[in-house]
Design a protein around this motif. Structure first.
Motif, PDB file in Angstrom:
ATOM      1  N   CYS A 111       5.501   3.790   1.237  1.00 29.83           N
ATOM      2  CA  CYS A 111       4.808   2.496   1.149  1.00 29.83           C
ATOM      3  C   CYS A 111       4.933   1.459   1.926  1.00 29.83           C
ATOM      4  N   SER A 157       0.930  -1.280   0.106  1.00 25.52           N
ATOM      5  CA  SER A 157       0.092   0.115   0.052  1.00 25.52           C
ATOM      6  C   SER A 157       0.853   1.141  -0.119  1.00 25.52           C
ATOM      7  N   CYS A 158       0.617   2.365  -1.092  1.00 24.07           N
ATOM      8  CA  CYS A 158       1.462   3.589  -1.182  1.00 24.07           C
ATOM      9  C   CYS A 158       0.571   4.664  -0.943  1.00 24.07           C
ATOM     10  N   GLY A 159       1.168   5.730  -0.509  1.00 23.13           N
ATOM     11  CA  GLY A 159       0.374   7.092  -0.269  1.00 23.13           C
ATOM     12  C   GLY A 159       1.067   8.083  -0.198  1.00 23.13           C
TER      13      GLY A 159
END
Length: 92
Positions: A22, A2-4
């Motif tokens: 990430c 999961s990246c943001g």
């Protein structure tokens, strides 16, 4: 994975920076312990619980029960009830 993105302020100024990150998946959700490691610990804990449940009451049990319930017990009465031999205390 999961990246943001996250916006971060820098110092006291109004300047902003965007940083990306990430997250890697953890191994906890699909990880299993082998039963060879779990079984001995489980048997040991079960044996300890059974021993605690089925052992005979001793003088110490009666004294602790008296302390937790708030009443006083004479040590001679407790020893006579539990059939424990009286042992004289050694003085130092």
């Amino acid at each position: 994975m999961s990246c943001g993105n996250i916006t971060v302020g820098v110092g006291g100024r109004r300047e902003r920076r965007v940083r990306s990150f990430c997250l890697l998946p953890l191994s906890g959700s699909d990880h299993e312990r082998p039963w060879v490691k779990v079984l001995p610990v489980s048997l040991l804990c079960a044996g300890l619980l059974l021993w605690c449940a089925f052992r005979e009451k001793t003088e110490i049990d009666e004294r602790l029960e008296a302390v937790f319930s708030g009443r006083t017990v004479d040590s001679l009465d407790a020893a006579q009830k539990s059939n424990a031999p009286l042992q004289p205390r050694k003085e130092k």
